[in-house]
Write a protein that holds these residues in place. Structure first.
Motif, PDB file in Angstrom:
ATOM      1  N   SER A 180       0.782  -1.194   0.131  1.00 26.93           N
ATOM      2  CA  SER A 180       0.013  -0.143  -0.006  1.00 26.93           C
ATOM      3  C   SER A 180       0.706   1.283   0.149  1.00 26.93           C
ATOM      4  O   SER A 180       1.798   1.188   0.749  1.00 26.93           O
ATOM      5  CB  SER A 180      -0.997  -0.055   1.334  1.00 26.93           C
ATOM      6  OG  SER A 180      -0.137  -0.025   2.333  1.00 26.93           O
ATOM      7  N   ASP A 182       0.629   5.629  -0.032  1.00 27.23           N
ATOM      8  CA  ASP A 182      -0.463   6.993   0.100  1.00 27.23           C
ATOM      9  C   ASP A 182       0.405   7.878  -0.647  1.00 27.23           C
ATOM     10  O   ASP A 182      -0.233   9.194  -0.333  1.00 27.23           O
ATOM     11  CB  ASP A 182      -0.358   7.080   1.503  1.00 27.23           C
ATOM     12  CG  ASP A 182       0.627   7.209   2.180  1.00 27.23           C
ATOM     13  OD1 ASP A 182       1.872   7.456   1.673  1.00 27.23           O
ATOM     14  OD2 ASP A 182       0.708   7.541   3.535  1.00 27.23           O
ATOM     15  N   ALA A 196      -0.526   6.410 -10.068  1.00 29.38           N
ATOM     16  CA  ALA A 196      -1.618   6.728  -9.595  1.00 29.38           C
ATOM     17  C   ALA A 196      -1.151   7.532  -8.340  1.00 29.38           C
ATOM     18  O   ALA A 196       0.043   7.508  -7.895  1.00 29.38           O
ATOM     19  CB  ALA A 196      -2.466   5.731  -8.989  1.00 29.38           C
ATOM     20  N   GLN A 197      -2.098   8.221  -7.734  1.00 31.67           N
ATOM     21  CA  GLN A 197      -1.693   9.090  -6.466  1.00 31.67           C
ATOM     22  C   GLN A 197      -1.657   8.271  -5.253  1.00 31.67           C
ATOM     23  O   GLN A 197      -0.736   8.522  -4.424  1.00 31.67           O
ATOM     24  CB  GLN A 197      -2.633  10.232  -6.271  1.00 31.67           C
ATOM     25  CG  GLN A 197      -2.986  11.217  -7.381  1.00 31.67           C
ATOM     26  CD  GLN A 197      -1.700  12.200  -7.283  1.00 31.67           C
ATOM     27  OE1 GLN A 197      -0.895  12.382  -6.347  1.00 31.67           O
ATOM     28  NE2 GLN A 197      -1.045  12.282  -8.361  1.00 31.67           N
ATOM     29  N   LEU A 199      -2.127   3.538  -4.230  1.00 31.90           N
ATOM     30  CA  LEU A 199      -2.836   2.331  -4.776  1.00 31.90           C
ATOM     31  C   LEU A 199      -2.523   1.306  -3.648  1.00 31.90           C
ATOM     32  O   LEU A 199      -1.835   1.489  -2.791  1.00 31.90           O
ATOM     33  CB  LEU A 199      -1.875   2.078  -5.904  1.00 31.90           C
ATOM     34  CG  LEU A 199      -0.292   1.440  -6.101  1.00 31.90           C
ATOM     35  CD1 LEU A 199       0.190   0.359  -5.328  1.00 31.90           C
ATOM     36  CD2 LEU A 199       0.334   1.730  -7.277  1.00 31.90           C
ATOM     37  N   GLU A 200      -3.207   0.400  -3.898  1.00 33.23           N
ATOM     38  CA  GLU A 200      -3.082  -0.945  -3.115  1.00 33.23           C
ATOM     39  C   GLU A 200      -2.995  -2.355  -3.946  1.00 33.23           C
ATOM     40  O   GLU A 200      -3.572  -2.327  -4.937  1.00 33.23           O
ATOM     41  CB  GLU A 200      -4.299  -1.119  -1.998  1.00 33.23           C
ATOM     42  CG  GLU A 200      -4.375  -0.290  -1.248  1.00 33.23           C
ATOM     43  CD  GLU A 200      -5.563  -0.283  -0.218  1.00 33.23           C
ATOM     44  OE1 GLU A 200      -6.514  -1.430  -0.589  1.00 33.23           O
ATOM     45  OE2 GLU A 200      -5.889   0.409   0.620  1.00 33.23           O
ATOM     46  N   THR A 209      -5.481  -2.011  -7.145  1.00 36.23           N
ATOM     47  CA  THR A 209      -6.397  -0.785  -6.747  1.00 36.23           C
ATOM     48  C   THR A 209      -5.615   0.560  -7.037  1.00 36.23           C
ATOM     49  O   THR A 209      -4.898   0.736  -6.315  1.00 36.23           O
ATOM     50  CB  THR A 209      -7.077  -0.849  -5.624  1.00 36.23           C
ATOM     51  OG1 THR A 209      -7.882  -2.435  -5.280  1.00 36.23           O
ATOM     52  CG2 THR A 209      -8.068   0.003  -5.313  1.00 36.23           C
ATOM     53  N   LEU A 210      -6.115   1.326  -7.958  1.00 37.14           N
ATOM     54  CA  LEU A 210      -5.643   2.638  -8.096  1.00 37.14           C
ATOM     55  C   LEU A 210      -6.665   3.758  -7.504  1.00 37.14           C
ATOM     56  O   LEU A 210      -7.683   3.488  -7.597  1.00 37.14           O
ATOM     57  CB  LEU A 210      -5.397   3.187  -9.714  1.00 37.14           C
ATOM     58  CG  LEU A 210      -4.731   1.945 -10.475  1.00 37.14           C
ATOM     59  CD1 LEU A 210      -4.432   2.485 -11.834  1.00 37.14           C
ATOM     60  CD2 LEU A 210      -3.326   1.854  -9.905  1.00 37.14           C
ATOM     61  N   LYS A 211      -5.800   4.764  -6.896  1.00 38.37           N
ATOM     62  CA  LYS A 211      -6.646   5.755  -6.189  1.00 38.37           C
ATOM     63  C   LYS A 211      -6.275   7.220  -6.923  1.00 38.37           C
ATOM     64  O   LYS A 211      -5.076   7.445  -6.986  1.00 38.37           O
ATOM     65  CB  LYS A 211      -6.524   5.672  -4.869  1.00 38.37           C
ATOM     66  CG  LYS A 211      -6.842   4.400  -4.209  1.00 38.37           C
ATOM     67  CD  LYS A 211      -6.470   4.344  -2.544  1.00 38.37           C
ATOM     68  CE  LYS A 211      -7.108   3.136  -2.022  1.00 38.37           C
ATOM     69  NZ  LYS A 211      -7.062   3.118  -0.431  1.00 38.37           N
ATOM     70  N   GLY A 212      -7.029   8.136  -6.945  1.00 38.24           N
ATOM     71  CA  GLY A 212      -7.009   9.307  -7.519  1.00 38.24           C
ATOM     72  C   GLY A 212      -6.589   9.371  -9.137  1.00 38.24           C
ATOM     73  O   GLY A 212      -6.757   8.483  -9.551  1.00 38.24           O
TER      74      GLY A 212
END
Length: 227
Positions: A180, A182, A196-197, A199-200, A209-212
Motif C-alpha cells: 500500500s 499513500d 496513481a496518487q 494504490l493498493e 487498486t488505483l486511487k486518485g
C-alpha cells in the motif's frame, strides 16, 4: 572464798611475714588497676563506638529504595554503522540480507530503522523481494518493510515476471504479498505500467487498486519468436 577472775589473754603477736605480704599487695593494687584500665580502655572505646553506631542507625530516617530506572522502549537499544546483517531461519535457511549506512534497533516490535537501506529477502515459498530507499523500517523476520524516500521494491517467485514498485513512501508485507502506498507511485509488470496518487496491491488475489488520478499503459507480452 571466790576465786579471782582470770586475766584476759593478750592478742596474738602479728605475723611479720603476713603483714609484709599484705603491705606488698596493698602497694600493688594501684599498679594492677592502672594496667587493667590501660588494657581495657581500647575495648571500652570500641564498645561505645559500636553502641553509638547502632543507635544512629536505629534513629536515622529510613530512605526509600529508589527503583532502578527502566529503559525507554521507544528509544534504540543498539546502533550500527556501515553494516551488513544476515538473518537465517531456525533450520539454517537464508532469510534476508540487510545493508545500510546506519541502523537503529527499537525494542518495540523488534524493528530495525535503517538509513540508506538495501534489502534482499527470501520468503518461505521461495519469493524473492528486493527493496531500497533512503530510509526504511524492517520488521521482525524482515517480512514487513516500510520504505521512504526514493523507494524501489520488486517481488517475484523464481522464473516468474516480477512486480516492480517505485515511489516516495509505501509499505509491503511479503507474507500476504500486499503493498500500500499513500503517495504518487508507479507499479510495473512486464511492459505494463500503472501510475496513481495512491494504490493498493494484493498479490494473492492478483488485484491492483488505483486511487486518485491514474495513468495506465497496458502492453501485451512479447510473443515468443516462431520457430
Amino acid at each position: 572464798m571466790a576465786e579471782p577472775a582470770a586475766a584476759p589473754l593478750p592478742p596474738p603477736a602479728p605475723d611479720e611475714r603476713g603483714a609484709g605480704r599484705l603491705g606488698a599487695a596493698a602497694r600493688r593494687w594501684p599498679s594492677l588497676l592502672r594496667e587493667l584500665w590501660g588494657a581495657s580502655l581500647p575495648l571500652l572505646l570500641m564498645a561505645v563506638l559500636a553502641a553509638g553506631s547502632w543507635w544512629a542507625v536505629r534513629v536515622a530516617p529510613k530512605q526509600e529504595r529508589l527503583a532502578a530506572p527502566t529503559p525507554d522502549a521507544t528509544e534504540p537499544d543498539y546502533a550500527l554503522e556501515s553494516f551488513t546483517l544476515w538473518r537465517y531461519a531456525p533450520d539454517g535457511a537464508f532469510v534476508a540480507e540487510i545493508r545500510g549506512e546506519q541502523l537503529r534497533h527499537r525494542p518495540v516490535g523488534d524493528t530495525l530503522e535503517v538509513d540508506v537501506l538495501r534489502l534482499d529477502h527470501r520468503g518461505a515459498d521461495g519469493r524473492r523481494t528486493l527493496a531500497s530507499a533512503r530510509q526504511g523500517w524492517v520488521g521482525k523476520g524482515a517480512e514487513v518493510v516500510e520504505l521512504r524516500g526514493g523507494a524501489h521494491l520488486s517481488s517475484a517467485l523464481a522464473g516468474a515476471e516480477p512486480v516492480f514498485f517505485q515511489g516516495e513512501h509505501f509499505r509491503y508485507d511479503s507474507r500476504v504479498q500486499r503493498l500500500s502506498g499513500d503517495q504518487p507511485i508507479l507499479a510495473r509488470q512486464g511492459r505494463s505500467e500503472f501510475r496513481a496518487q495512491a494504490l493498493e496491491y494484493d498479490g494473492l488475489a492478483q488485484r491492483l487498486t488505483l486511487k486518485g488520478p491514474a495513468r495506465v499503459v497496458l502492453m501485451p507480452e512479447t510473443a515468443a519468436p516462431a520457430r
